[in-house]
Enzyme design. Structure first.
Site, mmCIF file in Angstrom:
data_model
loop_
_atom_site.group_PDB
_atom_site.id
_atom_site.type_symbol
_atom_site.label_atom_id
_atom_site.label_comp_id
_atom_site.label_asym_id
_atom_site.label_seq_id
_atom_site.Cartn_x
_atom_site.Cartn_y
_atom_site.Cartn_z
ATOM 1 N NE ARG A 46 27.040 36.333 36.980
ATOM 2 C CZ ARG A 46 26.067 35.479 37.309
ATOM 3 N NH1 ARG A 46 26.096 34.850 38.469
ATOM 4 N NH2 ARG A 46 25.067 35.259 36.489
ATOM 5 C CE1 TYR A 98 43.932 54.452 42.977
ATOM 6 C CE2 TYR A 98 41.717 53.642 43.348
ATOM 7 C CZ TYR A 98 42.718 54.029 42.484
ATOM 8 O OH TYR A 98 42.495 53.999 41.136
ATOM 9 C CG ASP A 170 44.636 48.606 48.873
ATOM 10 O OD1 ASP A 170 45.537 47.935 48.324
ATOM 11 O OD2 ASP A 170 43.942 49.447 48.269
ATOM 12 C CE LYS A 195 46.597 50.621 40.020
ATOM 13 N NZ LYS A 195 45.938 50.986 41.276
HETATM 14 C C1 PLP Z 1 44.663 51.249 41.796
HETATM 15 C C2 PLP Z 1 44.372 51.029 43.225
HETATM 16 C C3 PLP Z 1 43.113 50.583 43.639
HETATM 17 C C4 PLP Z 1 41.965 50.374 42.673
HETATM 18 O O1 PLP Z 1 42.219 49.350 41.785
HETATM 19 P P1 PLP Z 1 41.652 49.299 40.250
HETATM 20 O O2 PLP Z 1 42.245 48.054 39.740
HETATM 21 O O3 PLP Z 1 42.133 50.535 39.577
HETATM 22 O O4 PLP Z 1 40.164 49.279 40.357
HETATM 23 C C5 PLP Z 1 42.922 50.355 44.986
HETATM 24 N N1 PLP Z 1 43.911 50.567 45.884
HETATM 25 C C6 PLP Z 1 45.130 51.004 45.521
HETATM 26 C C7 PLP Z 1 46.179 51.212 46.557
HETATM 27 C C8 PLP Z 1 45.402 51.249 44.187
HETATM 28 O O5 PLP Z 1 46.619 51.719 43.833
#
Ligand code: PLP
Length: 380
Positions: A46, A98, A170, A195
């Site tokens: 961890r 998001y 983000d 993504k």
């Molecule tokens: C998918 C997404 C998240 C969250 O990520 P997870 O891996 O699904 O927890 C946060 N910000 C954006 C812009 C996203 O597309």
């Protein structure tokens, strides 16, 4: 070294033990100590894992920060980030955020007294007004999801810092291949590696990159304390995805342009949202701030919900599914899928209508994707 070369080599030396060109997957949960608390940098899976270290170092280098931290999901990264924000503090967040981020911030507001204000940051004047009251955190996405609005990151970072806030971007949609927020003044970059960084729709993962190493060490402490860490295998897959990020982002961009142009000017379409189109209200900012326009296109259909559902049914190459950023094309109906957790009134007030469809353009032949959307517009 240039960016595409760094994707393969920066922070990713051959394995010192064996010379393996790819980072080995270290599955051990614990590490032998030669005497109590004497170890070779790894104690327990961890707190640290050698495969994870390679991923964390690579992402940090690509984003230009001091410290990289990998998580089990993007929201795991956000949960850990929010652990650094004491109750009662004030967060100014981009409005078109998001859905899961919205849900978690709302939870912190109700449960822990976080003060959260959502602001349309595509207009820096509105951000300036919101920051007339001091804030602790400014949180933004650019391009936003699903409306693909842009935020001037350098301007937002200046305003945020003047108000005493830590500025978080983000960068999931753009990736460091197209945009590096830390170079423009941001303090922390967040990713859903699920993504584009992973890129193949086969992992759930997240990351934080922290500009300053002292703050980075605070987050490393939190990463271990919270425990939302990824498996070594997922770290390996994320690294494998990163190697091809450059070529993939160029292919995604070509596909998205073909799809956006094919949809533009059609009678069934009321607007096409793509930062690479000259019709995009912030195209000039996109040219200045990004090295490409990405793979996401949103389209609003004139016929509302019924037209949107008919369009979804008519698609043959795009798959109806949540998520984005994979090599295969996906389509999403935000109002009933990714953004269903945002109350309808709030959703519609800022433009996520029932006629809106979000397209994640993959790396198939762009001509097939363009034909697919035109055919679906005509009813399949
Ligand atoms: C998918 C997404 C998240 C969250 O990520 P997870 O891996 O699904 O927890 C946060 N910000 C954006 C812009 C996203 O597309």
């Amino acid at each position: 070294m240039r960016f595409d070369t760094r994707l393969l080599h920066d922070g990713q030396p051959a394995d010192p033990l064996t010379g393996a060109v790819n980072a080995p997957i270290y599955l051990s949960s614990t590490f032998r100590q030669s005497a109590p608390n004497r170890n070779r940098g790894y104690v327990y899976g961890r707190s640290g894992n050698p495969t994870r270290t390679v991923l964390e170092t690579a992402i940090a280098r690509l984003e230009g920060g001091a410290t990289g931290l990998a998580f089990a999901s993007g929201l795991g990264a956000l949960t850990t980030l929010l652990e650094s924000v004491p109750s009662g503090q004030r967060v100014v967040c981009v409005d078109d955020v998001y859905g899961g981020t919205y849900r978690l911030l709302e939870h912190h507001r109700r449960q822990f007294g976080l003060r959260v204000e959502f602001v349309d940051m595509s207009d820096l004047g509105r951000l300036r007004s919101a920051l007339a009251t001091p804030a602790d955190l400014v949180y933004l996405e650019s391009p936003t999801n699903p409306l693909l609005k842009l935020v001037d990151i350098a301007g937002a970072a200046r305003l945020g810092h003047a108000a005493g806030a830590v500025v978080v971007v983000d960068n999931t949609f753009a990736t460091p291949a197209l945009q590096r927020p830390i170079e423009r003044g941001a303090d922390i970059v967040l990713h859903s590696t699920t993504k584009y960084l992973g890129g193949h729709s086969d992992i759930i993962g997240g990351a934080l990159v922290v500009k300053d190493s002292r703050r980075g060490e605070q987050f490393r402490w939190l990463q271990n304390a919270v425990g939302a860490v990824p498996s070594p295998f997922d770290c390996y897959l994320a690294l494998r995805g990163i190697h091809t990020l450059g070529v993939r982002m160029r292919a995604h961009g070509e596909s998205a342009r073909a799809v956006a142009e094919a949809l533009s000017g059609r009678p069934q379409v009321s607007r096409v949202l793509y930062p690479g189109l000259r019709s995009h209200p912030q195209h000039a900012l996109a040219r200045r701030q990004m090295d490409g326009y990405g793979g996401m296109v949103s389209v609003e259909l004139a016929g509302g919900r019924r037209a949107a559902l008919r369009f979804l049914k008519g698609l043959r190459v795009f798959t109806l599914a949540e998520s984005l950023g994979g090599v295969e094309s996906l389509v999403d109906h935000p109002a009933s899928m990714t953004h269903a957790s945002v109350p309808r009134k709030e959703r519609e007030a800022h433009g996520v209508t029932d006629g809106l469809v979000r397209l994640s353009c993959g790396i198939e032949d762009p001509a097939d994707l363009a034909e697919d959307v035109v055919r679906a517009l005509r009813g399949g």
